[in-house]
Motif scaffolding. Structure first.
Motif, PDB file in Angstrom:
ATOM      1  N   VAL A 122       6.871  98.435  35.099  1.00  0.00           N
ATOM      2  CA  VAL A 122       6.161  98.668  33.844  1.00  0.00           C
ATOM      3  C   VAL A 122       7.088  99.404  32.884  1.00  0.00           C
ATOM      4  CG1 VAL A 122       4.185  99.772  32.716  1.00  0.00           C
ATOM      5  CG2 VAL A 122       3.942  98.852  35.038  1.00  0.00           C
ATOM      6  N   ALA A 123       7.216  98.930  31.665  1.00  0.00           N
ATOM      7  CA  ALA A 123       7.998  99.619  30.639  1.00  0.00           C
ATOM      8  C   ALA A 123       7.045 100.436  29.768  1.00  0.00           C
ATOM      9  CB  ALA A 123       8.764  98.619  29.783  1.00  0.00           C
ATOM     10  N   GLU A 124       7.280 101.754  29.703  1.00  0.00           N
ATOM     11  CA  GLU A 124       6.441 102.639  28.890  1.00  0.00           C
ATOM     12  C   GLU A 124       7.034 102.805  27.491  1.00  0.00           C
ATOM     13  OE1 GLU A 124       4.427 106.018  31.421  1.00  0.00           O
ATOM     14  OE2 GLU A 124       6.569 106.082  31.770  1.00  0.00           O
ATOM     15  N   GLY A 125       6.194 103.151  26.544  1.00  0.00           N
ATOM     16  CA  GLY A 125       6.661 103.518  25.209  1.00  0.00           C
ATOM     17  C   GLY A 125       7.162 102.363  24.373  1.00  0.00           C
ATOM     18  N   VAL A 126       6.605 101.181  24.570  1.00  0.00           N
ATOM     19  CA  VAL A 126       7.013 100.019  23.769  1.00  0.00           C
ATOM     20  C   VAL A 126       6.398 100.146  22.373  1.00  0.00           C
ATOM     21  CG1 VAL A 126       6.906  97.518  23.552  1.00  0.00           C
ATOM     22  CG2 VAL A 126       7.221  98.565  25.806  1.00  0.00           C
ATOM     23  N   GLU A 127       7.262 100.168  21.357  1.00  0.00           N
ATOM     24  CA  GLU A 127       6.776 100.418  19.993  1.00  0.00           C
ATOM     25  C   GLU A 127       7.147  99.331  18.992  1.00  0.00           C
ATOM     26  OE1 GLU A 127       8.061 104.301  18.864  1.00  0.00           O
ATOM     27  OE2 GLU A 127       6.690 105.318  20.237  1.00  0.00           O
ATOM     28  N   THR A 128       7.971  98.353  19.411  1.00  0.00           N
ATOM     29  CA  THR A 128       8.384  97.321  18.448  1.00  0.00           C
ATOM     30  C   THR A 128       8.305  95.924  19.059  1.00  0.00           C
ATOM     31  OG1 THR A 128      10.738  97.314  19.057  1.00  0.00           O
ATOM     32  CG2 THR A 128      10.023  98.969  17.440  1.00  0.00           C
ATOM     33  N   SER A 136      23.882 100.855  26.824  1.00  0.00           N
ATOM     34  CA  SER A 136      23.712 101.577  28.090  1.00  0.00           C
ATOM     35  C   SER A 136      22.254 101.582  28.530  1.00  0.00           C
ATOM     36  CB  SER A 136      24.240 103.018  27.970  1.00  0.00           C
ATOM     37  OG  SER A 136      23.520 103.735  26.983  1.00  0.00           O
ATOM     38  N   ASP A 137      21.323 101.743  27.574  1.00  0.00           N
ATOM     39  CA  ASP A 137      19.903 101.701  27.914  1.00  0.00           C
ATOM     40  C   ASP A 137      19.497 100.306  28.389  1.00  0.00           C
ATOM     41  OD1 ASP A 137      19.459 104.335  27.445  1.00  0.00           O
ATOM     42  OD2 ASP A 137      18.486 104.099  25.499  1.00  0.00           O
ATOM     43  N   ILE A 138      20.048  99.286  27.740  1.00  0.00           N
ATOM     44  CA  ILE A 138      19.770  97.906  28.169  1.00  0.00           C
ATOM     45  C   ILE A 138      20.240  97.707  29.611  1.00  0.00           C
ATOM     46  CG2 ILE A 138      20.406  95.479  27.829  1.00  0.00           C
ATOM     47  CD1 ILE A 138      20.461  96.021  24.829  1.00  0.00           C
ATOM     48  N   ALA A 139      21.425  98.221  29.928  1.00  0.00           N
ATOM     49  CA  ALA A 139      21.984  98.076  31.277  1.00  0.00           C
ATOM     50  C   ALA A 139      21.119  98.803  32.310  1.00  0.00           C
ATOM     51  CB  ALA A 139      23.415  98.610  31.312  1.00  0.00           C
ATOM     52  N   ILE A 140      20.661 100.017  31.950  1.00  0.00           N
ATOM     53  CA  ILE A 140      19.840 100.800  32.878  1.00  0.00           C
ATOM     54  C   ILE A 140      18.504 100.104  33.139  1.00  0.00           C
ATOM     55  CG2 ILE A 140      18.521 102.944  33.124  1.00  0.00           C
ATOM     56  CD1 ILE A 140      20.846 104.345  31.635  1.00  0.00           C
ATOM     57  N   VAL A 141      17.852  99.659  32.079  1.00  0.00           N
ATOM     58  CA  VAL A 141      16.555  98.983  32.228  1.00  0.00           C
ATOM     59  C   VAL A 141      16.715  97.704  33.042  1.00  0.00           C
ATOM     60  CG1 VAL A 141      14.721  97.785  30.986  1.00  0.00           C
ATOM     61  CG2 VAL A 141      15.560  99.985  30.146  1.00  0.00           C
ATOM     62  N   LYS A 142      17.766  96.953  32.755  1.00  0.00           N
ATOM     63  CA  LYS A 142      17.997  95.713  33.499  1.00  0.00           C
ATOM     64  C   LYS A 142      18.234  95.994  34.982  1.00  0.00           C
ATOM     65  CE  LYS A 142      20.411  91.328  32.965  1.00  0.00           C
ATOM     66  NZ  LYS A 142      21.352  90.554  32.128  1.00  0.00           N
ATOM     67  N   ALA A 143      18.967  97.082  35.267  1.00  0.00           N
ATOM     68  CA  ALA A 143      19.241  97.457  36.663  1.00  0.00           C
ATOM     69  C   ALA A 143      17.957  97.847  37.388  1.00  0.00           C
ATOM     70  CB  ALA A 143      20.241  98.613  36.705  1.00  0.00           C
ATOM     71  N   ILE A 144      17.077  98.589  36.694  1.00  0.00           N
ATOM     72  CA  ILE A 144      15.818  99.011  37.318  1.00  0.00           C
ATOM     73  C   ILE A 144      14.942  97.793  37.600  1.00  0.00           C
ATOM     74  CG2 ILE A 144      13.675 100.301  36.971  1.00  0.00           C
ATOM     75  CD1 ILE A 144      15.286 102.328  35.325  1.00  0.00           C
ATOM     76  N   ILE A 145      14.896  96.840  36.652  1.00  0.00           N
ATOM     77  CA  ILE A 145      14.096  95.632  36.855  1.00  0.00           C
ATOM     78  C   ILE A 145      14.633  94.825  38.034  1.00  0.00           C
ATOM     79  CG2 ILE A 145      13.441  93.408  35.838  1.00  0.00           C
ATOM     80  CD1 ILE A 145      13.422  94.868  33.099  1.00  0.00           C
ATOM     81  N   THR A 146      15.956  94.669  38.099  1.00  0.00           N
ATOM     82  CA  THR A 146      16.577  93.945  39.212  1.00  0.00           C
ATOM     83  C   THR A 146      16.290  94.636  40.537  1.00  0.00           C
ATOM     84  OG1 THR A 146      18.351  93.171  37.752  1.00  0.00           O
ATOM     85  CG2 THR A 146      18.760  93.053  40.126  1.00  0.00           C
ATOM     86  N   MET A 147      16.404  95.960  40.535  1.00  0.00           N
ATOM     87  CA  MET A 147      16.122  96.740  41.739  1.00  0.00           C
ATOM     88  C   MET A 147      14.666  96.566  42.165  1.00  0.00           C
ATOM     89  SD  MET A 147      16.521 100.824  42.264  1.00  0.00           S
ATOM     90  CE  MET A 147      15.273 101.106  41.013  1.00  0.00           C
ATOM     91  N   GLY A 148      13.762  96.564  41.182  1.00  0.00           N
ATOM     92  CA  GLY A 148      12.350  96.375  41.483  1.00  0.00           C
ATOM     93  C   GLY A 148      12.084  95.030  42.130  1.00  0.00           C
ATOM     94  N   GLN A 149      12.772  94.013  41.641  1.00  0.00           N
ATOM     95  CA  GLN A 149      12.617  92.687  42.239  1.00  0.00           C
ATOM     96  C   GLN A 149      13.091  92.688  43.689  1.00  0.00           C
ATOM     97  OE1 GLN A 149      14.914  90.445  39.418  1.00  0.00           O
ATOM     98  NE2 GLN A 149      13.182  90.095  38.029  1.00  0.00           N
ATOM     99  N   LYS A 184       7.380 102.756  36.882  1.00  0.00           N
ATOM    100  CA  LYS A 184       7.232 102.809  35.429  1.00  0.00           C
ATOM    101  C   LYS A 184       8.512 103.380  34.830  1.00  0.00           C
ATOM    102  CE  LYS A 184       3.252 103.485  33.511  1.00  0.00           C
ATOM    103  NZ  LYS A 184       2.006 104.099  32.992  1.00  0.00           N
ATOM    104  N   ILE A 185       9.193 102.574  34.030  1.00  0.00           N
ATOM    105  CA  ILE A 185      10.436 103.017  33.398  1.00  0.00           C
ATOM    106  C   ILE A 185      10.102 104.005  32.294  1.00  0.00           C
ATOM    107  CG2 ILE A 185      12.544 102.299  32.218  1.00  0.00           C
ATOM    108  CD1 ILE A 185      12.092  99.489  33.315  1.00  0.00           C
ATOM    109  N   ASP A 186      10.731 105.157  32.313  1.00  0.00           N
ATOM    110  CA  ASP A 186      10.443 106.179  31.312  1.00  0.00           C
ATOM    111  C   ASP A 186      10.774 105.673  29.913  1.00  0.00           C
ATOM    112  OD1 ASP A 186       9.797 109.148  30.862  1.00  0.00           O
ATOM    113  OD2 ASP A 186      11.677 108.900  29.782  1.00  0.00           O
TER     114      ASP A 186
END
Length: 399
Positions: A350-356, A330-343, A316-318
């Motif tokens: 899972v992405a937490e705190g989605v508000e928009t 930078s946040d886009i790069a980090i999230v993309k890296a975590i998703i790639t790593m997960g694959q 779960k991505i914080d």
């Protein structure tokens, strides 16, 4: 008045025995005694705690300098049977007459200040303030209420959906504990969960959450949501208890929920306390058919060297990385890296705190598996869940 407490001294007693612990305490006491100025009185209060009374040169500056020097002296290497140890000390300080007019009040307030030092991680010096005493009284009162909260049925659970970003289906909910006290009102989990861990009450509370969430999910499965799963947070203290696996088995037996529909969320700090033991517990859970998730990923150590060896199903991505996803490269790069790593690790993300709406679209474009947050649905009490479930499912189609 100084109260000096040796940090994590229990480790020495547990690993070497109490005889070795006594020898170390004598050495520490001798070091302190040999350094003290005139007009000082030192005593061993109890266990690994010392009290020191200063009667001369007691300005804040001089007392602070002395406390710092004592910490340095205590933290010099200690030796026992050719083993080297380094310990640190937490120090609390009170002074006459501002912090008390008699020895009992001064000692109590110095002890409160010392506990503040320990709660901040240890190896710190804290001067007593009136606010600390107020906080100590509030904490004592809260602990008293907490001990009765379970038997008085003051806890309840809210459920927040997790959405499959490709299909738009609600596949799982996260169970979140709430405490409604008759006088204090709604007490934040950030207030009572650490207190429950410190007092050992978390084991009983955690078992109640686990069983209640499983029973509720089984009921929802029987009323039109046959594939719905539930995710339950597990505290570090609860996870490290040897009775934990038994609690999970009991919750599944009572609820008759199939293990594949239960996911347990652990923080990185919960696992790192004893990584070998943690892995064995996680494997035992997976052998039962229960899924294992790492919560708030990215805020702890996030070491790839241990992550690749962990038997996990979900990361779960914080939410701190999701908040500015639309305008922070930078946040886009980090999230993309975590998703790639997960694959690469074959785990779901899972992405937490989605508000928009925009965050949802970005995550979907990145091939993130699931999303959770207020944009989809806020945490709901069980009575409101089915209505909220339908509302949440409509989000993906309107977006």
């Amino acid at each position: 008045m100084l109260v000096i407490d040796i940090d994590r001294f229990k480790i020495i007693n547990d690993s070497l025995g109490h005889y070795a612990g006594d020898i170390v305490l004598k050495e520490i006491a001798a070091r302190i005694q040999n350094y003290l100025p005139k007009g000082s009185y030192l005593g061993r209060f109890s266990g690994d705690k010392f009290t020191l009374l200063l009667t001369k040169n007691v300005s804040i500056e001089q007392t602070t300098r002395l406390a710092i020097d004592l910490q340095k002296i205590i933290s010099k290497p200690l030796y026992y049977q050719n083993q080297e140890f380094i310990v640190t000390a937490s120090i609390g300080i009170s002074s006459f007459p501002g912090d008390g007019l008699d020895e009992n009040i001064l000692l109590k307030n110095a002890d409160i200040a010392m506990n503040r030092s320990k709660n901040q991680g240890g190896n710190k010096i804290t001067f007593f303030s009136t606010g600390m005493n107020d906080q100590a009284i509030i904490r004592l009162e809260l602990e008293s209420y907490l001990r009765k909260a379970l038997q008085k049925n003051e806890f309840y659970l809210c459920y927040q959906p997790l959405m499959d970003l490709k299909s738009g289906e609600i596949t799982c909910t996260e169970a979140l504990i709430r405490w409604q006290h008759p006088h204090l009102g709604l007490v934040s989990p950030s207030q009572f969960i650490p207190l429950a861990e410190e007092t050992g009450l978390i084991e009983e509370i955690g078992a109640w959450v686990l069983t209640t969430a499983c029973i509720q999910t089984k009921e929802w499965q029987g009323s039109g949501y046959p594939k719905l799963g539930v995710s339950v947070n597990v505290s570090a203290h609860q996870f490290q208890q040897h009775a934990f696996i038994g609690q999970v088995i009991k919750a599944l037996e009572i609820s008759q929920l199939e293990p594949e529909y239960l996911s347990l969320e652990l923080t990185e700090s919960a696992m790192l306390k004893d990584i070998a033991y943690s892995i064995s517990v996680m494997k035992a859970l997976q052998d039962l058919g229960v899924k294992v998730s790492i919560d708030d990923f990215g805020t702890g150590y996030s070491s790839l060297s241990y992550l690749r060896n962990l038997p996990i199903d979900t990361l779960k991505i914080d939410q701190s990385f999701i908040n500015n996803l639309h305008d922070d490269p930078s946040d886009i790069a980090i999230v993309k890296a975590i998703i790639t790593m997960g694959q690469g690790l074959d785990v779901k993300i899972v992405a937490e705190g989605v508000e928009t709406h925009e965050q949802m679209n970005i995550l979907r474009d990145m091939d993130c598996h699931y999303a959770q947050g207020y944009y989809i649905q806020k945490p709901l009490e069980s009575a409101d869940f089915e209505t909220g479930f339908r509302t949440a499912e409509s989000v993906i189609y309107s977006s």
